[in-house]
Design a protein around this motif. Sequence first.
Motif, PDB file in Angstrom:
ATOM      1  N   MET A  19       0.823  -1.208   0.000  1.00 46.03           N
ATOM      2  CA  MET A  19       0.000   0.000   0.000  1.00 46.03           C
ATOM      3  C   MET A  19       0.855   1.256   0.000  1.00 46.03           C
ATOM      4  O   MET A  19       1.901   1.322   0.639  1.00 46.03           O
ATOM      5  CB  MET A  19      -0.911  -0.017   1.237  1.00 46.03           C
ATOM      6  CG  MET A  19      -1.876   1.142   1.349  1.00 46.03           C
ATOM      7  SD  MET A  19      -3.020   0.853   2.713  1.00 46.03           S
ATOM      8  CE  MET A  19      -3.816   2.466   2.802  1.00 46.03           C
ATOM      9  N   THR A  20       0.402   2.244  -0.722  1.00 46.25           N
ATOM     10  CA  THR A  20       1.026   3.563  -0.715  1.00 46.25           C
ATOM     11  C   THR A  20      -0.048   4.625  -0.498  1.00 46.25           C
ATOM     12  O   THR A  20      -1.220   4.426  -0.816  1.00 46.25           O
ATOM     13  CB  THR A  20       1.761   3.861  -2.033  1.00 46.25           C
ATOM     14  OG1 THR A  20       0.815   3.795  -3.122  1.00 46.25           O
ATOM     15  CG2 THR A  20       2.885   2.883  -2.279  1.00 46.25           C
ATOM     16  N   THR A  63       4.558  10.905  -1.321  1.00 44.82           N
ATOM     17  CA  THR A  63       4.156   9.525  -1.562  1.00 44.82           C
ATOM     18  C   THR A  63       4.988   8.644  -0.651  1.00 44.82           C
ATOM     19  O   THR A  63       6.212   8.738  -0.628  1.00 44.82           O
ATOM     20  CB  THR A  63       4.381   9.124  -3.028  1.00 44.82           C
ATOM     21  OG1 THR A  63       3.618  10.002  -3.870  1.00 44.82           O
ATOM     22  CG2 THR A  63       3.935   7.696  -3.269  1.00 44.82           C
ATOM     23  N   GLU A 121      -4.705  10.068  -1.534  1.00 44.15           N
ATOM     24  CA  GLU A 121      -5.017   8.976  -2.453  1.00 44.15           C
ATOM     25  C   GLU A 121      -4.273   7.732  -1.963  1.00 44.15           C
ATOM     26  O   GLU A 121      -3.087   7.806  -1.621  1.00 44.15           O
ATOM     27  CB  GLU A 121      -4.567   9.296  -3.879  1.00 44.15           C
ATOM     28  CG  GLU A 121      -5.203  10.541  -4.481  1.00 44.15           C
ATOM     29  CD  GLU A 121      -4.596  10.891  -5.832  1.00 44.15           C
ATOM     30  OE1 GLU A 121      -3.772  10.107  -6.330  1.00 44.15           O
ATOM     31  OE2 GLU A 121      -4.938  11.955  -6.366  1.00 44.15           O
ATOM     32  N   THR A 143      -3.347   3.573  -2.797  1.00 41.90           N
ATOM     33  CA  THR A 143      -3.311   2.456  -3.735  1.00 41.90           C
ATOM     34  C   THR A 143      -2.897   1.236  -2.933  1.00 41.90           C
ATOM     35  O   THR A 143      -1.875   1.258  -2.248  1.00 41.90           O
ATOM     36  CB  THR A 143      -2.306   2.695  -4.864  1.00 41.90           C
ATOM     37  OG1 THR A 143      -2.679   3.881  -5.581  1.00 41.90           O
ATOM     38  CG2 THR A 143      -2.274   1.518  -5.825  1.00 41.90           C
ATOM     39  N   LYS A 191      -2.259  -2.732  -3.440  1.00 40.68           N
ATOM     40  CA  LYS A 191      -2.095  -3.843  -4.375  1.00 40.68           C
ATOM     41  C   LYS A 191      -2.136  -5.156  -3.599  1.00 40.68           C
ATOM     42  O   LYS A 191      -1.343  -5.350  -2.669  1.00 40.68           O
ATOM     43  CB  LYS A 191      -0.763  -3.716  -5.112  1.00 40.68           C
ATOM     44  CG  LYS A 191      -0.475  -4.836  -6.094  1.00 40.68           C
ATOM     45  CD  LYS A 191       0.882  -4.619  -6.755  1.00 40.68           C
ATOM     46  CE  LYS A 191       1.203  -5.749  -7.727  1.00 40.68           C
ATOM     47  NZ  LYS A 191       2.532  -5.540  -8.357  1.00 40.68           N
ATOM     48  N   GLU A 245      -6.014  -3.549  -8.147  1.00 42.82           N
ATOM     49  CA  GLU A 245      -5.551  -2.648  -7.107  1.00 42.82           C
ATOM     50  C   GLU A 245      -6.724  -1.823  -6.581  1.00 42.82           C
ATOM     51  O   GLU A 245      -7.606  -1.414  -7.342  1.00 42.82           O
ATOM     52  CB  GLU A 245      -4.487  -1.692  -7.637  1.00 42.82           C
ATOM     53  CG  GLU A 245      -3.156  -2.327  -7.956  1.00 42.82           C
ATOM     54  CD  GLU A 245      -2.121  -1.312  -8.400  1.00 42.82           C
ATOM     55  OE1 GLU A 245      -0.932  -1.647  -8.408  1.00 42.82           O
ATOM     56  OE2 GLU A 245      -2.524  -0.176  -8.756  1.00 42.82           O
ATOM     57  N   LYS A 249      -7.971   1.627  -5.406  1.00 43.45           N
ATOM     58  CA  LYS A 249      -7.631   3.043  -5.498  1.00 43.45           C
ATOM     59  C   LYS A 249      -8.783   3.832  -4.888  1.00 43.45           C
ATOM     60  O   LYS A 249      -9.938   3.643  -5.257  1.00 43.45           O
ATOM     61  CB  LYS A 249      -7.403   3.477  -6.946  1.00 43.45           C
ATOM     62  CG  LYS A 249      -6.163   2.854  -7.595  1.00 43.45           C
ATOM     63  CD  LYS A 249      -5.952   3.375  -9.007  1.00 43.45           C
ATOM     64  CE  LYS A 249      -4.721   2.765  -9.650  1.00 43.45           C
ATOM     65  NZ  LYS A 249      -3.470   3.194  -8.988  1.00 43.45           N
ATOM     66  N   SER A 250      -8.454   4.692  -3.942  1.00 37.01           N
ATOM     67  CA  SER A 250      -9.477   5.508  -3.300  1.00 37.01           C
ATOM     68  C   SER A 250      -8.853   6.836  -2.916  1.00 37.01           C
ATOM     69  O   SER A 250      -7.620   6.970  -2.825  1.00 37.01           O
ATOM     70  CB  SER A 250     -10.035   4.798  -2.064  1.00 37.01           C
ATOM     71  OG  SER A 250     -11.168   5.483  -1.554  1.00 37.01           O
ATOM     72  N   SER A 251      -9.695   7.831  -2.692  1.00 37.76           N
ATOM     73  CA  SER A 251      -9.180   9.171  -2.403  1.00 37.76           C
ATOM     74  C   SER A 251     -10.162   9.931  -1.528  1.00 37.76           C
ATOM     75  O   SER A 251     -11.317   9.542  -1.358  1.00 37.76           O
ATOM     76  CB  SER A 251      -8.926   9.947  -3.706  1.00 37.76           C
ATOM     77  OG  SER A 251     -10.137  10.108  -4.428  1.00 37.76           O
TER      78      SER A 251
END
Length: 747
Positions: free
Chosen positions: A398-399, A412, A455, A457, A459, A467, A469-471
């Motif tokens: 996760m990032t 990031t 944001e 991500t 994986k 993946e 992806k949310s924000s």
Amino acid sequence: MTPIRTPRVRRGAAVAVVLAVTGGGLATAGPATAAVPSAVAASASVVVPYPKEGAVVVGAGTTGFLTWSRTDERLHVVWTRYDGTTAEPWSLDDSWITASRASDVIVRVGNDGFITLRDMATGQDVLSVRARDTSFVGAVGRTLFVKASDSQGGDAVHLLAQGDDSKVGDRVVTGLPATATDPKVRAATPDTALLTYTTPTGAQWATVDLATAEVTDTGAMTGDPAQARVALSDTHVAWMGPAGGGFRTAVVAERKPGTATQRITLPGAVDSLGLVGGWLTYGQTGGYEERNPSSAYAVTARSLANGTTRKLMDDSDSSAVGPDGSLLVQGGTVQGGEGLYRIAPGANGEPAATQVASSGLSTKVTLLGHAIPAVVDLDRTGGRLSMVWQLSRSEVEMTVRIRNTRTGETLTDGVYPLNGDYDPHRAAYTWNGQLTWNNTRDMWTGAPSGPYTWEITAKPLNGIGPELKSSGAFTVTRKPGAHDYDADGSPDVLVRDTTGRLWIDDTFPNPYEGYIEQNPGLLVGAGWGAYDRIEAVGNIAGSAVSDVVARDKTGVLWLYQGTGNAKAPLGTRVRIGSGWGAYTRLTGGSDLTGDGRADLVATDKTGGLYLYKGTGSATAPFGARKKIGTGWGAYNQLTATGNLAGAPAGDLVARDTAGVLWLYLGKGDGTFAPRVRVGAGWGTYDRLLGVGDANRDGRPDLYASVKGGGGDAYVYKGTGSWKQPFGTRGGVSWYSADPDIRYDLLS
């Protein structure tokens, strides 16, 4: 596969199976069998609840399925009907409960010596026997398999079933080798059981006709038969062969005398087999919680006729065969989520997976929620923000990306959910209030007030599903600090080079290394060579950030208000007044009068010290001067530091010509207490700046640049003690955009 044409009757099998009441035979102990209703097929449109975690499907019938699951440190054995109703049939305190294969019947093996079969379609016990010196082998439908050692050292297998006359019949399986030991029922159809056992020559399997108690087919296996993967259908037998070249092999034989077997290479670490119609199914169980990707996690069907393959599910964990030959698989699909799926031939003859029960868990990684405030005051939180997301599962790479939507600067960083073992769904990240300076790798800057987005991500480590992806968005609030021209809470240093260009160097306390970073300069503008004094004076004109005054060579003083924008940190100059050429030293930024506004002090050529009280007005930022001291001509450096030691107001430090530094504590009325000697050796520095709170510990610090320009700089951290106001110096990591630049002034 070896066909059995003439079953051999085993002789000398002495079985100690006794009546519950009298000796010599076998008797019932429980109610007689009730009439069995016609089978009710599960509706494909009904999806019933399935245990969320720690569940295993043990058996599958026409009306429901049996699961083991562990919650609250307790094992639950539950029968779930396809209409969603459930039952826990027996207590587990003194028993072991499992399924009778290919049926609605379940089995209780009690510590009291009784083995009981109960038909969950009717709720009635169909067999209850007490067997001495025997052990449980398995069950198929209403037939119980037990074993007893015989005089030849083998294990005789007995089939026990209650007849229409309520008497229990006892039949010995015929056709097993005399030396067969450790038999187990491993698979079944409603009329055939598949046994595995061991002989002196190795592991074996055999099919047993329930109607005749005769072995019909046999075959050789490898390894431990109790751990072997086997499958049985009306037409085929399958078992898993040894791994060769890193791959396992499925051996599939038709249940016809003289037919050849197929050997199918299986991918990866496949550990489950099934037979559905004319198709072999296989997959590696446990993929849902794995941390490495593998194509073997998918439940795959392979045609035994032409080798065509079809992916049916994304992961699996356990399975059971129903009476109709369908396969119930606990696992999931990206589209349907985790639960229980029935694999059966579709209209075109190819197998398909249909969800029967749902655990409510997502197979793909999803965001269940987050705890990120809409507004965060970084001054109140010590410059940190705790960001928490709840994920459907934590086995992810996760990032998080945090972006200032006004400046475009981002951060990031990695998030490590697996470190939070106490909550398998929690992913947490502590943001230290930093961004990547000017989006330059490994250079940091403080986060200014304003709007932000986050944001994430995620994986999946097992490679199952896309993946995530949310924000979202939040707003940062914070007060600009002293020497803070870009409103990020960290001091900035103004540097003029020898060509007259002015630069703003952003500083930031590195959150990982512990030292102060000074980033490469951003050009403020040219033409600053016209000034012989440039001083940071704090917020004197009512804006939100610090201001600068500059004196030209004719003695006119000019005000440059701070903007809070690093790319254009100073506004258009405003003329304050003339006659300022009389002063040899100017310094500002400390509130010396206790009114909350920064003031300015100046020394003239006679050594007089004058106070210019701040007004907060951009057009007339200072009041009339007031003489507050004499003898200040002994000092070649005068620096307003803010409140160093907890006195009522801001303080000053002054360096004499011998390099000794002195502290003047402000009284709050524009005057100072008697000076306190800080220490000697300060003559090595070119400039001393009351830079503000550089390390964000809540106390003002002192910035010192080494003589020569463009060289080293240090920060002396404030201690809060007037007796020893500064601690050991720390280095400043100073990046220069142009290593050839030479500086003649820092402010």
